[in-house]
Every structure is written in C-alpha cells, then in structure tokens.
Design a protein around this motif. Structure first.
Motif, PDB file in Angstrom:
ATOM      1  N   GLY A  16       0.826  -1.204   0.000  1.00  0.00           N
ATOM      2  CA  GLY A  16       0.000   0.000   0.000  1.00  0.00           C
ATOM      3  C   GLY A  16       0.854   1.245   0.000  1.00  0.00           C
ATOM      4  N   LEU A  17       0.221   2.369  -0.323  1.00  0.00           N
ATOM      5  CA  LEU A  17       0.901   3.663  -0.319  1.00  0.00           C
ATOM      6  C   LEU A  17       0.395   4.501   0.830  1.00  0.00           C
ATOM      7  CD1 LEU A  17       1.045   4.963  -4.007  1.00  0.00           C
ATOM      8  CD2 LEU A  17       2.846   3.916  -2.671  1.00  0.00           C
ATOM      9  N   LEU A  18       1.308   5.254   1.435  1.00  0.00           N
ATOM     10  CA  LEU A  18       0.973   6.198   2.491  1.00  0.00           C
ATOM     11  C   LEU A  18       1.161   7.601   1.943  1.00  0.00           C
ATOM     12  CD1 LEU A  18       2.991   4.603   5.429  1.00  0.00           C
ATOM     13  CD2 LEU A  18       0.586   4.243   4.856  1.00  0.00           C
ATOM     14  N   LEU A  19       0.278   8.494   2.332  1.00  0.00           N
ATOM     15  CA  LEU A  19       0.307   9.864   1.844  1.00  0.00           C
ATOM     16  C   LEU A  19       0.270  10.802   3.042  1.00  0.00           C
ATOM     17  CD1 LEU A  19       0.206  11.333  -0.912  1.00  0.00           C
ATOM     18  CD2 LEU A  19      -2.263  11.340  -0.701  1.00  0.00           C
ATOM     19  N   ALA A  20       1.180  11.771   3.076  1.00  0.00           N
ATOM     20  CA  ALA A  20       1.199  12.757   4.155  1.00  0.00           C
ATOM     21  C   ALA A  20      -0.016  13.670   4.037  1.00  0.00           C
ATOM     22  CB  ALA A  20       2.483  13.580   4.092  1.00  0.00           C
ATOM     23  N   SER A  77      -1.423   4.086  -7.453  1.00  0.00           N
ATOM     24  CA  SER A  77      -1.940   3.040  -6.560  1.00  0.00           C
ATOM     25  C   SER A  77      -3.116   2.320  -7.201  1.00  0.00           C
ATOM     26  CB  SER A  77      -2.331   3.617  -5.202  1.00  0.00           C
ATOM     27  OG  SER A  77      -3.460   4.453  -5.303  1.00  0.00           O
ATOM     28  N   ALA A  78      -3.991   3.060  -7.895  1.00  0.00           N
ATOM     29  CA  ALA A  78      -5.125   2.426  -8.580  1.00  0.00           C
ATOM     30  C   ALA A  78      -4.640   1.534  -9.717  1.00  0.00           C
ATOM     31  CB  ALA A  78      -6.073   3.495  -9.114  1.00  0.00           C
ATOM     32  N   LYS A  79      -3.636   2.004 -10.443  1.00  0.00           N
ATOM     33  CA  LYS A  79      -3.085   1.228 -11.559  1.00  0.00           C
ATOM     34  C   LYS A  79      -2.480  -0.090 -11.066  1.00  0.00           C
ATOM     35  CE  LYS A  79       0.110   1.726 -15.421  1.00  0.00           C
ATOM     36  NZ  LYS A  79       1.069   2.607 -16.088  1.00  0.00           N
ATOM     37  N   ALA A  80      -1.825  -0.038  -9.887  1.00  0.00           N
ATOM     38  CA  ALA A  80      -1.204  -1.241  -9.336  1.00  0.00           C
ATOM     39  C   ALA A  80      -2.189  -2.069  -8.511  1.00  0.00           C
ATOM     40  CB  ALA A  80      -0.007  -0.858  -8.467  1.00  0.00           C
ATOM     41  N   GLY A  81      -3.349  -1.508  -8.209  1.00  0.00           N
ATOM     42  CA  GLY A  81      -4.345  -2.233  -7.430  1.00  0.00           C
ATOM     43  C   GLY A  81      -4.026  -2.328  -5.947  1.00  0.00           C
ATOM     44  N   VAL A  82      -3.306  -1.335  -5.421  1.00  0.00           N
ATOM     45  CA  VAL A  82      -3.007  -1.310  -3.985  1.00  0.00           C
ATOM     46  C   VAL A  82      -3.700  -0.110  -3.348  1.00  0.00           C
ATOM     47  CG1 VAL A  82      -0.781  -2.471  -4.262  1.00  0.00           C
ATOM     48  CG2 VAL A  82      -0.866   0.002  -4.225  1.00  0.00           C
ATOM     49  N   PRO A  83      -4.047  -0.221  -2.069  1.00  0.00           N
ATOM     50  CA  PRO A  83      -4.747   0.880  -1.400  1.00  0.00           C
ATOM     51  C   PRO A  83      -3.833   2.072  -1.115  1.00  0.00           C
ATOM     52  CG  PRO A  83      -4.529  -1.002   0.068  1.00  0.00           C
ATOM     53  CD  PRO A  83      -3.949  -1.403  -1.245  1.00  0.00           C
ATOM     54  N   CYS A 130       5.989  -2.090   2.147  1.00  0.00           N
ATOM     55  CA  CYS A 130       6.226  -3.334   1.417  1.00  0.00           C
ATOM     56  C   CYS A 130       5.978  -4.571   2.280  1.00  0.00           C
ATOM     57  CB  CYS A 130       7.647  -3.329   0.861  1.00  0.00           C
ATOM     58  SG  CYS A 130       7.941  -1.975  -0.292  1.00  0.00           S
ATOM     59  N   ASP A 131       5.043  -4.467   3.200  1.00  0.00           N
ATOM     60  CA  ASP A 131       4.664  -5.591   4.043  1.00  0.00           C
ATOM     61  C   ASP A 131       3.168  -5.466   4.333  1.00  0.00           C
ATOM     62  OD1 ASP A 131       5.810  -7.788   6.089  1.00  0.00           O
ATOM     63  OD2 ASP A 131       4.204  -6.643   7.059  1.00  0.00           O
ATOM     64  N   ALA A 132       2.415  -6.494   3.979  1.00  0.00           N
ATOM     65  CA  ALA A 132       0.957  -6.448   4.116  1.00  0.00           C
ATOM     66  C   ALA A 132       0.520  -6.330   5.575  1.00  0.00           C
ATOM     67  CB  ALA A 132       0.330  -7.679   3.478  1.00  0.00           C
ATOM     68  N   GLY A 133       1.212  -6.976   6.481  1.00  0.00           N
ATOM     69  CA  GLY A 133       0.857  -6.915   7.898  1.00  0.00           C
ATOM     70  C   GLY A 133       1.016  -5.511   8.467  1.00  0.00           C
ATOM     71  N   PHE A 134       2.136  -4.877   8.153  1.00  0.00           N
ATOM     72  CA  PHE A 134       2.338  -3.498   8.595  1.00  0.00           C
ATOM     73  C   PHE A 134       1.235  -2.592   8.039  1.00  0.00           C
ATOM     74  CE2 PHE A 134       7.068  -4.243   9.273  1.00  0.00           C
ATOM     75  CZ  PHE A 134       7.041  -3.943  10.630  1.00  0.00           C
ATOM     76  N   ALA A 177      11.824  13.410   5.168  1.00  0.00           N
ATOM     77  CA  ALA A 177      10.583  14.139   4.913  1.00  0.00           C
ATOM     78  C   ALA A 177      10.167  13.923   3.467  1.00  0.00           C
ATOM     79  CB  ALA A 177      10.765  15.626   5.199  1.00  0.00           C
ATOM     80  N   SER A 178       8.998  13.353   3.288  1.00  0.00           N
ATOM     81  CA  SER A 178       8.451  13.110   1.967  1.00  0.00           C
ATOM     82  C   SER A 178       6.942  13.035   2.100  1.00  0.00           C
ATOM     83  CB  SER A 178       9.003  11.805   1.391  1.00  0.00           C
ATOM     84  OG  SER A 178       8.513  11.610   0.078  1.00  0.00           O
ATOM     85  N   ALA A 179       6.252  13.137   0.974  1.00  0.00           N
ATOM     86  CA  ALA A 179       4.789  13.090   1.004  1.00  0.00           C
ATOM     87  C   ALA A 179       4.252  11.698   0.703  1.00  0.00           C
ATOM     88  CB  ALA A 179       4.224  14.093   0.006  1.00  0.00           C
ATOM     89  N   VAL A 180       5.059  10.844   0.055  1.00  0.00           N
ATOM     90  CA  VAL A 180       4.590   9.521  -0.364  1.00  0.00           C
ATOM     91  C   VAL A 180       5.559   8.445   0.124  1.00  0.00           C
ATOM     92  CG1 VAL A 180       3.966   8.070  -2.336  1.00  0.00           C
ATOM     93  CG2 VAL A 180       3.534  10.520  -2.422  1.00  0.00           C
ATOM     94  N   PHE A 181       4.983   7.373   0.647  1.00  0.00           N
ATOM     95  CA  PHE A 181       5.768   6.230   1.122  1.00  0.00           C
ATOM     96  C   PHE A 181       5.071   4.953   0.688  1.00  0.00           C
ATOM     97  CE2 PHE A 181       6.391   9.739   3.962  1.00  0.00           C
ATOM     98  CZ  PHE A 181       7.746   9.736   4.234  1.00  0.00           C
ATOM     99  N   ALA A 182       5.849   3.953   0.306  1.00  0.00           N
ATOM    100  CA  ALA A 182       5.289   2.641  -0.015  1.00  0.00           C
ATOM    101  C   ALA A 182       5.634   1.697   1.134  1.00  0.00           C
ATOM    102  CB  ALA A 182       5.881   2.106  -1.317  1.00  0.00           C
TER     103      ALA A 182
END
Length: 108
Positions: free
Chosen positions: A38-42, A57-63, A88-92, A81-86
């Motif tokens: 999934g992607l995180l957005l600030a 995220s929609a193109k890749a099918g991840v939330p 890479c672990d479903a549990g997290f 400091a960034s606005a976008v983070f991926a």
C-alpha cells in the motif's frame, strides 16, 4: 491521541525493518515491481502529488492511505521528509489502516 502515537511507532518500526520505500519515485518502483502492499500519503501533500499517488496506486491495485501526519512529522518518524511512502509488508499496512480508522474515530 493514543492511536496516533501507536501509528507513529509503527511507522518507525516499519522503516527500521526495511519495509518502507520513501519518496514518490521509490514508491512507484515498488508498485512497478509489485512489492508494495500500500501507499501512504502525508496530510499536507500537494494536490498534484495526491493525484499522482492515487493514479499509480489504482493502476497497481493497492490501497492508498492518507495519514494524520505532515511531511515534516513523517520525516521525524522515518528519517526522511516526503509526502509519499510505499509499505512493502501487508501486515504493517493492515495495522496502519486499522490505527488510522481508530484515530479518525477518536477525533470525531
């Protein structure tokens, strides 16, 4: 407030575990290689960044999950400091989603 602190701690653990890509380009690479859960957005990401993150995220099918932290606060939690983070672990990522829902319930 308690859930926000738990989310902050989880972000730090995720980064230390090496399960986070920081920045838009590394996040897009994680999506391209299908390693992102999934992607995180600030909270203070620009409109252009929000649109681009939503598209990829929609193109890749991840939330896509908007966090209650600013870019500066994210930098304090994960070291960059960034606005976008991926993530890479479903549990997290699932736990981050749950804590974000709990946090929004506390603020209501």
């Amino acid at each position: 407030m308690y859930c926000k602190q738990k989310l902050w701690n989880l972000l730090t653990i995720c980064r230390k575990a090496g399960k986070m890509q920081m920045g838009l380009e590394p996040a897009k690479d994680a999506l391209l290689h299908q390693t992102a859960a999934g992607l995180l957005l600030a909270a203070d990401a620009s409109e252009n960044t929000k649109k681009e993150a939503a598209f990829f995220s929609a193109k890749a099918g991840v939330p896509l999950l908007e966090l209650p932290f600013t870019k500066f606060e994210m930098g304090q939690a994960v070291g960059r400091a960034s606005a976008v983070f991926a993530v890479c672990d479903a549990g997290f990522f699932r736990r981050m989603q749950a804590l974000t829902r709990e946090n929004s319930g506390e603020n209501a």
